[in-house]
Design a protein around this motif. Structure first.
Motif, PDB file in Angstrom:
ATOM      1  N   PHE A 101      39.007  45.965  37.238  1.00 34.47           N
ATOM      2  CA  PHE A 101      39.631  44.901  36.443  1.00 34.47           C
ATOM      3  C   PHE A 101      41.139  45.086  36.435  1.00 34.47           C
ATOM      4  O   PHE A 101      41.638  46.153  36.069  1.00 34.47           O
ATOM      5  CB  PHE A 101      39.097  44.937  35.006  1.00 34.47           C
ATOM      6  CG  PHE A 101      39.639  43.841  34.133  1.00 34.47           C
ATOM      7  CD1 PHE A 101      39.235  42.533  34.315  1.00 34.47           C
ATOM      8  CD2 PHE A 101      40.561  44.132  33.126  1.00 34.47           C
ATOM      9  CE1 PHE A 101      39.739  41.508  33.507  1.00 34.47           C
ATOM     10  CE2 PHE A 101      41.066  43.128  32.311  1.00 34.47           C
ATOM     11  CZ  PHE A 101      40.645  41.807  32.507  1.00 34.47           C
ATOM     12  N   ALA A 102      41.854  44.042  36.845  1.00 34.66           N
ATOM     13  CA  ALA A 102      43.321  44.052  36.821  1.00 34.66           C
ATOM     14  C   ALA A 102      43.774  43.633  35.434  1.00 34.66           C
ATOM     15  O   ALA A 102      43.717  42.459  35.078  1.00 34.66           O
ATOM     16  CB  ALA A 102      43.877  43.103  37.876  1.00 34.66           C
ATOM     17  N   ALA A 103      44.222  44.593  34.648  1.00 36.72           N
ATOM     18  CA  ALA A 103      44.537  44.322  33.246  1.00 36.72           C
ATOM     19  C   ALA A 103      45.976  43.855  33.024  1.00 36.72           C
ATOM     20  O   ALA A 103      46.273  43.249  32.001  1.00 36.72           O
ATOM     21  CB  ALA A 103      44.285  45.587  32.415  1.00 36.72           C
ATOM     22  N   ASN A 104      46.862  44.119  33.953  1.00 38.48           N
ATOM     23  CA  ASN A 104      48.282  43.870  33.710  1.00 38.48           C
ATOM     24  C   ASN A 104      48.671  42.403  33.887  1.00 38.48           C
ATOM     25  O   ASN A 104      49.093  41.739  32.952  1.00 38.48           O
ATOM     26  CB  ASN A 104      49.132  44.747  34.632  1.00 38.48           C
ATOM     27  CG  ASN A 104      48.931  46.218  34.350  1.00 38.48           C
ATOM     28  OD1 ASN A 104      48.820  46.624  33.210  1.00 38.48           O
ATOM     29  ND2 ASN A 104      48.860  47.019  35.400  1.00 38.48           N
ATOM     30  N   ASP A 105      48.540  41.890  35.086  1.00 37.42           N
ATOM     31  CA  ASP A 105      48.932  40.509  35.391  1.00 37.42           C
ATOM     32  C   ASP A 105      47.827  39.886  36.239  1.00 37.42           C
ATOM     33  O   ASP A 105      47.981  39.689  37.440  1.00 37.42           O
ATOM     34  CB  ASP A 105      50.268  40.497  36.132  1.00 37.42           C
ATOM     35  CG  ASP A 105      50.816  39.097  36.320  1.00 37.42           C
ATOM     36  OD1 ASP A 105      50.393  38.187  35.580  1.00 37.42           O
ATOM     37  OD2 ASP A 105      51.669  38.909  37.214  1.00 37.42           O
ATOM     38  N   PRO A 106      46.687  39.558  35.614  1.00 39.55           N
ATOM     39  CA  PRO A 106      45.527  39.140  36.395  1.00 39.55           C
ATOM     40  C   PRO A 106      45.632  37.716  36.918  1.00 39.55           C
ATOM     41  O   PRO A 106      46.329  36.877  36.359  1.00 39.55           O
ATOM     42  CB  PRO A 106      44.380  39.254  35.381  1.00 39.55           C
ATOM     43  CG  PRO A 106      45.031  39.002  34.060  1.00 39.55           C
ATOM     44  CD  PRO A 106      46.402  39.607  34.174  1.00 39.55           C
ATOM     45  N   LYS A 107      44.944  37.494  38.009  1.00 35.00           N
ATOM     46  CA  LYS A 107      44.713  36.154  38.536  1.00 35.00           C
ATOM     47  C   LYS A 107      46.003  35.352  38.728  1.00 35.00           C
ATOM     48  O   LYS A 107      46.136  34.216  38.289  1.00 35.00           O
ATOM     49  CB  LYS A 107      43.748  35.384  37.633  1.00 35.00           C
ATOM     50  CG  LYS A 107      42.360  35.985  37.642  1.00 35.00           C
ATOM     51  CD  LYS A 107      41.771  35.880  39.038  1.00 35.00           C
ATOM     52  CE  LYS A 107      40.657  36.838  39.294  1.00 35.00           C
ATOM     53  NZ  LYS A 107      40.293  36.924  40.708  1.00 35.00           N
TER      54      LYS A 107
END
Length: 199
Positions: free
Chosen positions: A7-13
């Motif tokens: 899961f990309a928690a910083n700057d997702p999508k």
């Protein structure tokens, strides 16, 4: 079954930036993650979050801000599944099919040639994401032993681009689909095809 969920928690999508602002992308990503974690649990899996930064979660979590390939390879053990966090259409039945496949490495490809989910029982298998990872993973797994492929619309549909939101609004019934509808998104017909619009 141990299931790693990156899961990309910083700057997702970021590829949804044309339709969602940064705060909305974070909230939407968390909604998708919730759908995936629920499906994994209901399939009998034991999810572990592999996040790029700390966040509140009700599952075990490892924080690893390295690129996806390196982080997942560091987390891989024999009899480990990896299910991406942007699969809000995933159902327990689709994930059970991944768990139940009898091959040493089982792959669930994405629509664009990526690898959306996998199961490895092969100690020597390592991932290599991006740039057509499904073909690379299938070749690598075949060199090591037996490989199986799960043909599943539910696992193939990852949400990366605005056009992907159409599939979620058509087929979605979980948190992520509810979040989109609550945010004012709806299906609209444009030149004989469905697209998304926002109230």
């Amino acid at each position: 079954m141990r299931v790693v969920v990156p899961f990309a928690a910083n700057d997702p999508k970021t590829r949804l930036a044309s339709v969602l602002d940064p705060e909305e992308r974070r909230a939407f990503s968390r909604a998708m993650l919730g759908d995936v974690l629920e499906a994994v649990r209901e399939a009998g899996g034991e999810p572990e979050l592999l996040a790029t930064a700390p966040l509140d979660a009700d599952v075990p979590m490892t924080v690893d801000d390295r690129p996806l390939t390196e982080a997942v390879n560091a987390a891989l053990e024999p009899e480990t599944a990896v299910v991406m966090a942007d699969l809000p259409l995933a159902t327990p039945e689709a994930i059970e099919a991944l768990f139940d496949a009898s091959r040493e490495v089982v792959l669930a490809p994405g629509r664009g040639g990526g690898t959306n989910a996998l199961l490895s029982r092969q100690p020597g298998f390592r991932v290599d994401y991006h740039d057509g990872s499904f073909l690379k993973h299938r070749e690598r797994a075949g060199e090591l032993g037996s490989v199986g492929v799960i043909d599943s619309h539910r696992l193939a549909t990852d949400i990366d681009e605005p056009a992907d939101l159409v599939e979620l609004l058509i087929h979605g019934e979980g948190r992520a689909a509810d979040w989109l509808r609550d945010a004012g998104f709806e299906l609209v017909r444009r030149e004989s095809r469905l697209a998304i619009g926002r109230e």
